[in-house]
Design a protein around this motif. Structure first.
Motif, mmCIF file in Angstrom:
data_model
loop_
_atom_site.group_PDB
_atom_site.id
_atom_site.type_symbol
_atom_site.label_atom_id
_atom_site.label_comp_id
_atom_site.label_asym_id
_atom_site.label_seq_id
_atom_site.Cartn_x
_atom_site.Cartn_y
_atom_site.Cartn_z
ATOM 1 N N VAL A 129 69.085 33.352 -3.874
ATOM 2 C CA VAL A 129 67.854 34.126 -3.655
ATOM 3 C C VAL A 129 67.189 34.433 -5.002
ATOM 4 O O VAL A 129 65.971 34.364 -5.139
ATOM 5 C CB VAL A 129 68.172 35.422 -2.874
ATOM 6 C CG1 VAL A 129 66.941 36.298 -2.744
ATOM 7 C CG2 VAL A 129 68.735 35.090 -1.494
ATOM 8 N N ILE A 223 66.295 32.326 2.959
ATOM 9 C CA ILE A 223 66.010 31.812 1.604
ATOM 10 C C ILE A 223 67.177 30.936 1.136
ATOM 11 O O ILE A 223 66.985 29.838 0.604
ATOM 12 C CB ILE A 223 65.767 33.002 0.642
ATOM 13 C CG1 ILE A 223 64.553 33.817 1.111
ATOM 14 C CG2 ILE A 223 65.598 32.513 -0.799
ATOM 15 C CD1 ILE A 223 64.461 35.218 0.521
ATOM 16 N N ALA A 311 60.922 38.915 3.728
ATOM 17 C CA ALA A 311 61.720 37.861 3.080
ATOM 18 C C ALA A 311 61.093 36.492 3.329
ATOM 19 O O ALA A 311 61.021 35.654 2.425
ATOM 20 C CB ALA A 311 63.153 37.894 3.595
ATOM 21 N N ALA A 314 58.145 36.131 1.110
ATOM 22 C CA ALA A 314 58.547 35.908 -0.289
ATOM 23 C C ALA A 314 58.945 34.442 -0.500
ATOM 24 O O ALA A 314 58.573 33.816 -1.497
ATOM 25 C CB ALA A 314 59.694 36.833 -0.670
ATOM 26 N N LEU A 315 59.686 33.897 0.462
ATOM 27 C CA LEU A 315 60.084 32.481 0.360
ATOM 28 C C LEU A 315 58.843 31.596 0.327
ATOM 29 O O LEU A 315 58.742 30.663 -0.473
ATOM 30 C CB LEU A 315 60.981 32.117 1.553
ATOM 31 C CG LEU A 315 61.353 30.644 1.708
ATOM 32 C CD1 LEU A 315 62.152 30.146 0.503
ATOM 33 C CD2 LEU A 315 62.163 30.405 2.990
ATOM 34 N N THR A 322 61.241 35.807 -4.509
ATOM 35 C CA THR A 322 62.531 36.122 -3.882
ATOM 36 C C THR A 322 63.465 36.828 -4.866
ATOM 37 O O THR A 322 64.284 37.658 -4.464
ATOM 38 C CB THR A 322 63.208 34.860 -3.287
ATOM 39 O OG1 THR A 322 63.467 33.928 -4.336
ATOM 40 C CG2 THR A 322 62.330 34.211 -2.231
ATOM 41 N N ASN A 326 64.961 40.494 -4.060
ATOM 42 C CA ASN A 326 66.388 40.806 -4.077
ATOM 43 C C ASN A 326 66.684 42.047 -4.910
ATOM 44 O O ASN A 326 67.430 42.925 -4.494
ATOM 45 C CB ASN A 326 67.186 39.615 -4.618
ATOM 46 C CG ASN A 326 68.662 39.938 -4.663
ATOM 47 O OD1 ASN A 326 69.304 40.051 -3.627
ATOM 48 N ND2 ASN A 326 69.198 40.160 -5.843
#
Ligand code: NDP
Length: 392
Positions: A129, A223, A311, A314-315, A322, A326
């Motif tokens: 990630v 991810i 998430a 973000a990917l 990512t 995290n």
């Protein structure tokens, strides 16, 4: 039989202890333990070193160094303390390294293990990630083999035809839905750490248990799957499957769907990775489908499980999103566990941190640059958490 040399990074954690449990039950001489590591838990680390006859133990935090030394007084192996000792443990020649440290702290040790070209049991999803491009390029460069330990990725690894990627239509990650699957948004406002730590199926460490409740864990896994199996977000679906019997699936272009099933017990994917490409015994309950009788599947509610949506975004944003996600999530979970912010604040920390920093589009960064962005994201997230905790 030549013993397989095994190191366990994070041996005192949930995955680490399950790994040692498999090794304990294996045929004598099948495995030889090289290095074990922990952060603070010096007593358990010392106990493991004595039981498994490790060559080297490393404690990341210096606080309990004396306890470790006292408990290993007269022991024949070597002791290391501090972050460099952790890396030293990862570098000790081994055939298999279980990467089971929690969080971004696992990134550097995992990369060190990759550099020795070992088989890596990858539990530490945060490595991918935070630094998916870097880790995957190093795996290729050093000829290491990544064996996914997360049960979903292990399932996909078992049923994916990597030789003919064009035949694969999509990956389907399953999720148990955690303890709050049927909890209303109003009730979620009042959730406390002890409620969120009570996972209905899986017995895991605290951070991943909270991530499972918010479904950030599934977001991190999405991810992780994208990097591990080289698939874009659009080819990876997430569905809820409360029984956690089907661990994940692969759909092929001809309509075939291959699933891997089993009782929900981490010792199956751990044993799979330890023995790969062979199979070994694991002390896991046999799957009784007649007793279970019903398997159900449905779409996740992305309003309730906002972390999963964040998430995925973000990917899709790429670059360092990512990595930032995290870092913010790690701090948010830590603050929730300490009672500083509410349960529903956890995704807000991630989202506000990502918005405040904005998109950093570079994705071919080196380790120092990645760690600098992680540090910057932690600083920003700390500010967001202060604001949120002052408000409540
Ligand atoms: P735990 O919290 O149970 O254990 C974490 C391990 O990492 C412990 O050995 C801990 O040492 C060590 N550690 C913690 N912080 C640091 C640090 N800063 N530096 C070095 N070592 C550290 O975690 P889990 O076993 O639950 O999870 C480990 C990884 O596996 C995570 O990435 C998780 O997402 C993944 N995973 C876990 C599953 C599970 O069933 N638990 C399932 C699938 C994936 P100490 O004991 O001294 O604190």
């Amino acid at each position: 039989m030549t013993a397989r040399r095994v190191s366990v990074l994070g041996s005192t954690g949930s995955v680490g202890q399950n790994t040692l449990d498999i090794i304990r039950r294996a045929e004598p001489g099948e495995f030889e333990v090289v290095a074990l590591t922990a952060n603070n838990n010096a007593e358990l680390l010392a106990k493991q070193a004595l039981e498994f006859g490790a060559d080297f133990v490393a404690l990341a935090s210096e606080n309990n160094a004396k306890i470790l030394a006292d408990n290993l007084n007269g022991w024949g192996g070597e002791i290391g303390v501090g972050p460099d000792a952790l890396k030293e443990a990862s570098r000790r020649p081994a055939d298999f390294v279980m990467a089971s440290i929690i969080g971004a702290a696992g990134l550097e040790p995992t990369l060190e293990a990759v550099k020795q070209g070992a088989h890596i049991g990858l539990a530490n999803k945060e490595s991918l990630v935070c630094a998916g491009d870097l880790v995957m390029s190093q795996v290729k460069a050093y000829g290491a083999v990544l064996l996914p330990v997360d049960s979903e990725h292990n399932a996909i690894f078992q049923v994916l035809d990597t030789e003919r990627p064009k035949g694969v239509k999509r990956l389907i990650l399953t999720a148990s839905g955690g303890p709050f699957l049927n909890t209303s948004m109003t009730k979620l406002r009042h959730v406390k750490a002890k409620d969120a730590l009570n996972h209905p199926i899986w017995d895991m460490g605290a951070k991943i248990t909270i991530d499972s409740a918010t479904m950030m864990n599934k977001g991190l896994e999405l991810i992780e799957a994208s990097y591990l199996f080289d698939r874009p977000s659009s080819e990876i679906d997430v569905i809820i499957h409360p029984q956690s019997v089907v661990h994940s699936m692969v759909e092929y272009v001809d309509g075939s769907v291959l699933a891997q099933m089993g009782s929900p017990d981490m010792r199956t994917p751990i044993a799979y990775s330890l023995a790969w490409p062979a199979r070994m015994q694991a002390p896991v309950e046999s799957l009784d489908l007649v007793k279970i009788s019903k398997l159900t599947f449905f779409e996740p509610d992305l309003e309730k499980f906002r972390s999963l949506r964040i998430a995925r975004e973000a990917l899709e944003a790429g670059g360092q999103a990512t990595n930032i996600l995290n870092a913010a999530n790690e701090l948010a979970v830590g603050s929730f566990l300490k009672g500083r912010i509410g349960y529903l604040d956890i995704p807000i920390v991630a989202e506000d941190t990502l918005n405040e920093i904005g998109n950093i589009t570079e994705n071919k960064l080196d380790l120092d640059e990645i760690l600098a962005i992680d540090a910057m994201a932690r600083q920003t997230a700390t500010g967001v958490i202060k604001r949120l905790s002052a408000r409540s």
